[in-house]
Scaffold this active site. Sequence first.
Site, PDB file in Angstrom:
ATOM      1  CE  LYS A 174      -5.209 -13.989  -2.343  1.00 29.60           C
ATOM      2  NZ  LYS A 174      -5.427 -13.522  -0.972  1.00 29.60           N
ATOM      3  N   GLY A 227      -4.993  -3.750  -5.507  1.00 34.01           N
ATOM      4  CA  GLY A 227      -4.039  -3.906  -4.407  1.00 34.01           C
ATOM      5  C   GLY A 227      -2.878  -2.952  -4.588  1.00 34.01           C
ATOM      6  CB  THR A 229       2.085   0.264  -7.035  1.00 31.47           C
ATOM      7  OG1 THR A 229       0.975   1.170  -7.063  1.00 31.47           O
ATOM      8  CG2 THR A 229       2.919   0.468  -8.292  1.00 31.47           C
ATOM      9  CB  ALA A 230       5.249  -3.672  -5.019  1.00 31.42           C
ATOM     10  CB  THR A 231       0.821  -6.797  -5.328  1.00 30.48           C
ATOM     11  OG1 THR A 231       1.224  -6.488  -4.002  1.00 30.48           O
ATOM     12  CG2 THR A 231       0.340  -8.219  -5.404  1.00 30.48           C
ATOM     13  CD  GLU A 249      -8.817   0.074 -11.142  1.00 33.00           C
ATOM     14  OE1 GLU A 249      -8.382   1.163 -10.701  1.00 33.00           O
ATOM     15  OE2 GLU A 249      -9.308  -0.045 -12.273  1.00 33.00           O
ATOM     16  CB  CYS A 283      -7.188   3.284  -3.218  1.00 29.46           C
ATOM     17  SG  CYS A 283      -8.862   3.105  -3.837  1.00 29.46           S
ATOM     18  CD  GLU A 383      -0.990   3.338  -1.402  1.00 29.95           C
ATOM     19  OE1 GLU A 383      -0.413   2.265  -1.599  1.00 29.95           O
ATOM     20  OE2 GLU A 383      -2.148   3.579  -1.775  1.00 29.95           O
TER      21      GLU A 383
HETATM   22  P1  NAD Z   1      -1.684  -6.242  -1.684  1.00 31.10           P
HETATM   23  O1  NAD Z   1      -1.148  -5.908  -3.026  1.00 31.10           O
HETATM   24  O2  NAD Z   1      -0.730  -6.678  -0.624  1.00 31.10           O
HETATM   25  O3  NAD Z   1      -2.759  -7.414  -1.763  1.00 31.10           O
HETATM   26  C1  NAD Z   1      -3.919  -7.315  -2.561  1.00 31.10           C
HETATM   27  C2  NAD Z   1      -4.399  -8.708  -2.895  1.00 31.10           C
HETATM   28  O4  NAD Z   1      -3.428  -9.329  -3.721  1.00 31.10           O
HETATM   29  C3  NAD Z   1      -4.572  -9.621  -1.685  1.00 31.10           C
HETATM   30  O5  NAD Z   1      -5.671 -10.468  -1.887  1.00 31.10           O
HETATM   31  C4  NAD Z   1      -3.280 -10.423  -1.694  1.00 31.10           C
HETATM   32  O6  NAD Z   1      -3.389 -11.668  -1.060  1.00 31.10           O
HETATM   33  C5  NAD Z   1      -3.043 -10.573  -3.187  1.00 31.10           C
HETATM   34  N1  NAD Z   1      -1.653 -10.846  -3.575  1.00 31.10           N
HETATM   35  C6  NAD Z   1      -0.519 -10.468  -2.935  1.00 31.10           C
HETATM   36  N2  NAD Z   1       0.552 -10.933  -3.604  1.00 31.10           N
HETATM   37  C7  NAD Z   1       0.096 -11.594  -4.691  1.00 31.10           C
HETATM   38  C8  NAD Z   1       0.727 -12.287  -5.763  1.00 31.10           C
HETATM   39  N3  NAD Z   1       2.051 -12.429  -5.848  1.00 31.10           N
HETATM   40  N4  NAD Z   1      -0.062 -12.832  -6.716  1.00 31.10           N
HETATM   41  C9  NAD Z   1      -1.400 -12.720  -6.647  1.00 31.10           C
HETATM   42  N5  NAD Z   1      -2.056 -12.093  -5.649  1.00 31.10           N
HETATM   43  C10 NAD Z   1      -1.306 -11.530  -4.676  1.00 31.10           C
HETATM   44  O7  NAD Z   1      -2.531  -4.980  -1.244  1.00 31.10           O
HETATM   45  P2  NAD Z   1      -3.234  -4.741   0.153  1.00 31.10           P
HETATM   46  O8  NAD Z   1      -2.171  -4.409   1.163  1.00 31.10           O
HETATM   47  O9  NAD Z   1      -4.196  -5.834   0.422  1.00 31.10           O
HETATM   48  O10 NAD Z   1      -4.108  -3.425  -0.163  1.00 31.10           O
HETATM   49  C11 NAD Z   1      -3.635  -2.128  -0.035  1.00 31.10           C
HETATM   50  C12 NAD Z   1      -3.258  -1.576  -1.392  1.00 31.10           C
HETATM   51  O11 NAD Z   1      -4.367  -1.646  -2.271  1.00 31.10           O
HETATM   52  C13 NAD Z   1      -2.886  -0.109  -1.335  1.00 31.10           C
HETATM   53  O12 NAD Z   1      -1.744   0.091  -2.117  1.00 31.10           O
HETATM   54  C14 NAD Z   1      -4.087   0.582  -1.950  1.00 31.10           C
HETATM   55  O13 NAD Z   1      -3.816   1.831  -2.549  1.00 31.10           O
HETATM   56  C15 NAD Z   1      -4.516  -0.411  -2.959  1.00 31.10           C
HETATM   57  N6  NAD Z   1      -5.906  -0.187  -3.336  1.00 31.10           N
HETATM   58  C16 NAD Z   1      -6.174   0.317  -4.582  1.00 31.10           C
HETATM   59  C17 NAD Z   1      -7.480   0.570  -4.972  1.00 31.10           C
HETATM   60  C18 NAD Z   1      -7.810   1.101  -6.339  1.00 31.10           C
HETATM   61  O14 NAD Z   1      -8.974   1.048  -6.707  1.00 31.10           O
HETATM   62  N7  NAD Z   1      -6.862   1.603  -7.096  1.00 31.10           N
HETATM   63  C19 NAD Z   1      -8.518   0.288  -4.082  1.00 31.10           C
HETATM   64  C20 NAD Z   1      -8.206  -0.206  -2.820  1.00 31.10           C
HETATM   65  C21 NAD Z   1      -6.898  -0.456  -2.465  1.00 31.10           C
END
Ligand code: NAD
Length: 481
Positions: A174, A227, A229-231, A249, A283, A383
């Site tokens: 997804k 994505g 940290t809270a997710t 990640e 990130c 962040e």
């Molecule tokens: P997000 O956590 O809101 O969403 C990421 C993905 O998870 C999306 O596809 C979303 O639909 C899905 N998701 C959301 N809730 C979910 C749940 N309950 N169960 C399963 N899937 C769920 O993050 P975002 O806003 O899309 O991205 C930004 C974040 O990603 C920032 O915190 C950034 O630091 C982080 N990020 C980390 C890295 C890394 O390599 N460490 C790389 C890029 C981005």
Amino acid sequence: MIKIQNYINGEYCDPISGQWLDNVDPSCGQVYAQIPNSDAQDVTNAYKAAKAAQAGWAATSIDTRSAILLKLAALIEKNIDRLATAESRDNGKPIWLAKAVDIPRAATNFRFFGNAITQFASEAHENVGNNSINFTLREPLGVVGCISPWNLPLYLFSWKVAPAIAAGNTVVAKPSEVTPMTAYLLGELCTEAGLPKGVLNIVHGLGRQTGQEIVAHKGIKAISFTGGTATGAHIAKVAAPMFKKLSLELGGKNPNLIFADCDFDLMLKVTLKSSFANQGQICLCGSRIFVEAAIYDKFKSAFVEAVKKLSVGNPAEEGHNLGAVVSEVHMNKVLEYIEVAKQEGNLLCGGKRLIIEGSEGGFYIAPTVIETTTTQCRINQEEVFGPLVTITKFETETEAIQMANDVPYGLSSTVWTSNLDRTMRVSKQLEAGIVWVNTWLNRDLRTPFGGTKASGVGREGGLEALRFFTEPKNICIQYKN
Ligand code: NAD
């Protein structure tokens, strides 16, 4: 209106419920596409297709798997203009950036893992005195889930999918609902590359619904997630009691340590990029800049002058350094943080939304620099993930390390110095999965990639990813002399 569809069992299909979500072009704020609001039924269908394809794909020779991945890489390169334009429209990043970074890297991900799988060796341990030999098979896990964010859409989607399928798994994936377009377009390239039906299934929809169904699905053996940290914490709570393998990640609040003995001009040029590339939505961006007192004033004036010259504009036009941030919700979050930052520090430049002529509804923010004197404030702890950095003076190396580590996160760090001893001392003490010295975002895909502390669990990249997507099985044979 463009209709994005799910890609299940090698076919494009509508969501079973008939429910759709709007997809917005951040450069102008207009809805330009609709995406499936997939639910449990769609995820189940994707799972069934993946499950049916799994044994056949796992039994497919490594040479064939590799050839398909290499072909997919070549097709992405062939379609670079189309994919880069689509990525820019979906995400708000300048087309030149998608063309220079995102799409080439997506191709490289498939090529890298297409090659890497041919070098992924089993281990053997002979115990001579005991007349026994152990060998360790690395078997695919089965059906795995890959969930990716919006900031580097195809780049991070392919970073997970490529090792998963290279290792013989089949996938339910997804992309972010905010940036679904290039993952959608990837489906037809997979078909053209000859990827068998059901090996990669792409379902679109909301995280809390579609994503949640993937994470909670009993048949899906592992979750590779990038994505917030809270997710990530929520996903761990759902998946851990089911004993799923998890790669998380997550977020970052990366420090950039600038010592007086660095190559100032190079540092300044790269620090502009590490602060504002992709509108600061990487990130790995260095959002906290710590500068040694001896060059603090020189840095502050040169940096602010350079930031003021950055051009922000419609991502489809040539010549802009920054485009739009990804969504209205995200823009408002960043603007709220800018207000917090103005209370906690001293605004040096930027600090507001920009209205761009001809793209008035778009989500543009002026690159913002805030001067702070402490790490113990929200703007240096939380962040933001946008075009906002803080600069803070330090007196000693010890103080710089202490300030760098004084956050819940531990993804990456950047150090600027020409002193080798300091390079080693500081690098070893930084709490981060990745340390760059006199460079930034310099990636060798063989290296482990990931963070410590609240930035995640596990590592991606090279053999780490192939190990994650396989289950080791040790076989011990006793023989007679
Ligand atoms: P997000 O956590 O809101 O969403 C990421 C993905 O998870 C999306 O596809 C979303 O639909 C899905 N998701 C959301 N809730 C979910 C749940 N309950 N169960 C399963 N899937 C769920 O993050 P975002 O806003 O899309 O991205 C930004 C974040 O990603 C920032 O915190 C950034 O630091 C982080 N990020 C980390 C890295 C890394 O390599 N460490 C790389 C890029 C981005």
